[in-house]
Design an enzyme around this catalytic site. Structure first.
Site, PDB file in Angstrom:
ATOM      1  N   ASP A  81       0.833  -1.204   0.000  1.00  0.00           N
ATOM      2  CA  ASP A  81       0.000   0.000   0.000  1.00  0.00           C
ATOM      3  C   ASP A  81       0.869   1.256   0.000  1.00  0.00           C
ATOM      4  O   ASP A  81       1.851   1.336   0.748  1.00  0.00           O
ATOM      5  CB  ASP A  81      -0.908  -0.026   1.236  1.00  0.00           C
ATOM      6  CG  ASP A  81      -1.883   1.131   1.279  1.00  0.00           C
ATOM      7  OD1 ASP A  81      -2.358   1.546   0.202  1.00  0.00           O
ATOM      8  OD2 ASP A  81      -2.196   1.598   2.394  1.00  0.00           O
ATOM      9  N   GLU A 133      -2.740   6.177  -7.858  1.00  0.00           N
ATOM     10  CA  GLU A 133      -3.589   7.206  -7.239  1.00  0.00           C
ATOM     11  C   GLU A 133      -3.535   8.479  -8.056  1.00  0.00           C
ATOM     12  O   GLU A 133      -2.467   8.891  -8.523  1.00  0.00           O
ATOM     13  CB  GLU A 133      -3.158   7.485  -5.799  1.00  0.00           C
ATOM     14  CG  GLU A 133      -4.037   8.490  -5.076  1.00  0.00           C
ATOM     15  CD  GLU A 133      -3.676   8.631  -3.600  1.00  0.00           C
ATOM     16  OE1 GLU A 133      -3.556   9.795  -3.148  1.00  0.00           O
ATOM     17  OE2 GLU A 133      -3.514   7.611  -2.916  1.00  0.00           O
ATOM     18  N   HIS A 189      -7.658  10.285   5.497  1.00  0.00           N
ATOM     19  CA  HIS A 189      -6.885   9.306   6.266  1.00  0.00           C
ATOM     20  C   HIS A 189      -6.857   9.744   7.733  1.00  0.00           C
ATOM     21  O   HIS A 189      -6.826  10.930   8.032  1.00  0.00           O
ATOM     22  CB  HIS A 189      -5.419   9.277   5.791  1.00  0.00           C
ATOM     23  CG  HIS A 189      -5.200   8.556   4.516  1.00  0.00           C
ATOM     24  ND1 HIS A 189      -5.602   7.261   4.301  1.00  0.00           N
ATOM     25  CD2 HIS A 189      -4.577   8.929   3.368  1.00  0.00           C
ATOM     26  CE1 HIS A 189      -5.233   6.872   3.095  1.00  0.00           C
ATOM     27  NE2 HIS A 189      -4.622   7.872   2.499  1.00  0.00           N
ATOM     28  N   THR A 242      -7.345   2.827  10.408  1.00  0.00           N
ATOM     29  CA  THR A 242      -7.281   3.593  11.648  1.00  0.00           C
ATOM     30  C   THR A 242      -8.225   3.083  12.729  1.00  0.00           C
ATOM     31  O   THR A 242      -7.802   2.846  13.872  1.00  0.00           O
ATOM     32  CB  THR A 242      -7.576   5.084  11.365  1.00  0.00           C
ATOM     33  OG1 THR A 242      -6.632   5.571  10.417  1.00  0.00           O
ATOM     34  CG2 THR A 242      -7.483   5.911  12.640  1.00  0.00           C
TER      35      THR A 242
END
Length: 293
Positions: A81, A133, A189, A242
């Site tokens: 990732d 991305e 994020h 998270t």
């Protein structure tokens, strides 16, 4: 069973759900995610984020991820990732990862395009899927440890400067031949600090331009309905970390608080963390895979 991201996302796209992609920076996270996927009998993507190298290096955690994937009773993709380093991407491929994300989104469009195209050429030659991305995912200062440093809407002249442009996405996907594209439409994020400014219609606009799976990074602060709308509009992979990590920590904190000065053993603390992560991941999966559960 070990499989590629391309195969997992093809099924997700067909059956109208989003495959969960979970960062696993330790053994306990791997155990929790695989256990949740097997309990619900859904395919899953386990990920090592480049920024988690400070917790455990790829060369240590990678073989463990692959071992769990190979022995799992459900399809599992092992994915790098936010790989912004060419060397780390090559290391992941050599280890046997079936998918990588090459993240050059912080660079100019031309650099992102050219470097991604070359990475796709290399990875596809050995059967490895590639995610890229386009746009900028907001990152909070708290727990936003998947990609780059803290980036907020205030860092841009307007939201249009950070959201993914549909026409640009079409050209990028066609020119680079990526297998999946992470897009920006206002997600964040890290820990939810302020209400996300979402443009969920933008997902539909991009999906109408390109036919490859679209990826959501940064689902912090989104409701179940937000996730389901994003999936309905075209999101096929959702990165999640998270709140799962927080759930494990909170479960341990409750255990310590309830110990009342009794002796605690580390192995019991570890089991509590796994249980906390697993239950949170299962809850997320029930939203992501709602069309088949």
């Amino acid at each position: 069973m070990l499989t590629t991201m391309k195969d997992i996302l093809a099924t997700a796209k067909q059956q109208k759900y989003a495959a969960g992609a979970f960062n696993v920076p330790n053994l306990e996270s791997i155990q929790a995610v695989i256990a949740a996927a097997e309990e619900l009998q859904v395919p899953v993507i386990i990920q090592h984020a480049e920024v988690h190298e400070k917790y455990i290096p790829l060369q240590v955690i990678g073989p463990i991820m692959l071992d769990f994937a190979q022995r799992a009773t459900v399809p599992v993709c092992v994915h790098l990732d936010h790989g912004s380093s060419f060397d780390l991407c090559m290391q992941a491929i050599r280890l046997g990862f079936t998918s990588i994300m090459y993240d050059a989104s912080a660079k100019s469009y031309e650099e992102n395009f050219n470097e991604t195209k070359e990475m796709v050429r290399i990875a596809h030659a050995v059967g490895v899927s590639v995610e890229a991305e386009l746009g900028h995912i907001f990152t909070s200062a708290i727990g936003g440890g998947e990609g780059r440093g803290a980036v907020g809407a205030e860092d841009f002249a307007s939201l249009e400067d950070c959201y993914t442009d549909p026409e640009t996405a079409k050209n990028f996907a066609a020119g680079t031949n990526v297998d999946a594209l992470a897009i920006s439409f206002g997600t964040t994020h890290g820990v939810y600090l302020t209400k996300p400014r979402l443009d969920l219609n933008r997902i539909t606009e991009i999906r109408e331009k390109i036919d490859i799976p679209l990826v959501m990074h940064g689902g912090s602060g989104l409701s179940d309905d937000d996730f389901k709308t994003a999936i309905h509009n075209g999101i096929t992979k959702i990165n999640y970390y998270t709140y799962g990590a927080m759930a494990g920590g909170n479960q341990i904190a409750r255990m310590i608080k309830n110990a009342h000065n009794e002796e605690l053993f580390y192995h019991d603390i570890v089991l509590a963390g796994i249980a906390g992560i697993k239950e949170n991941i299962k809850s997320a999966m029930q939203v992501f895979y709602s069309s088949i559960l």
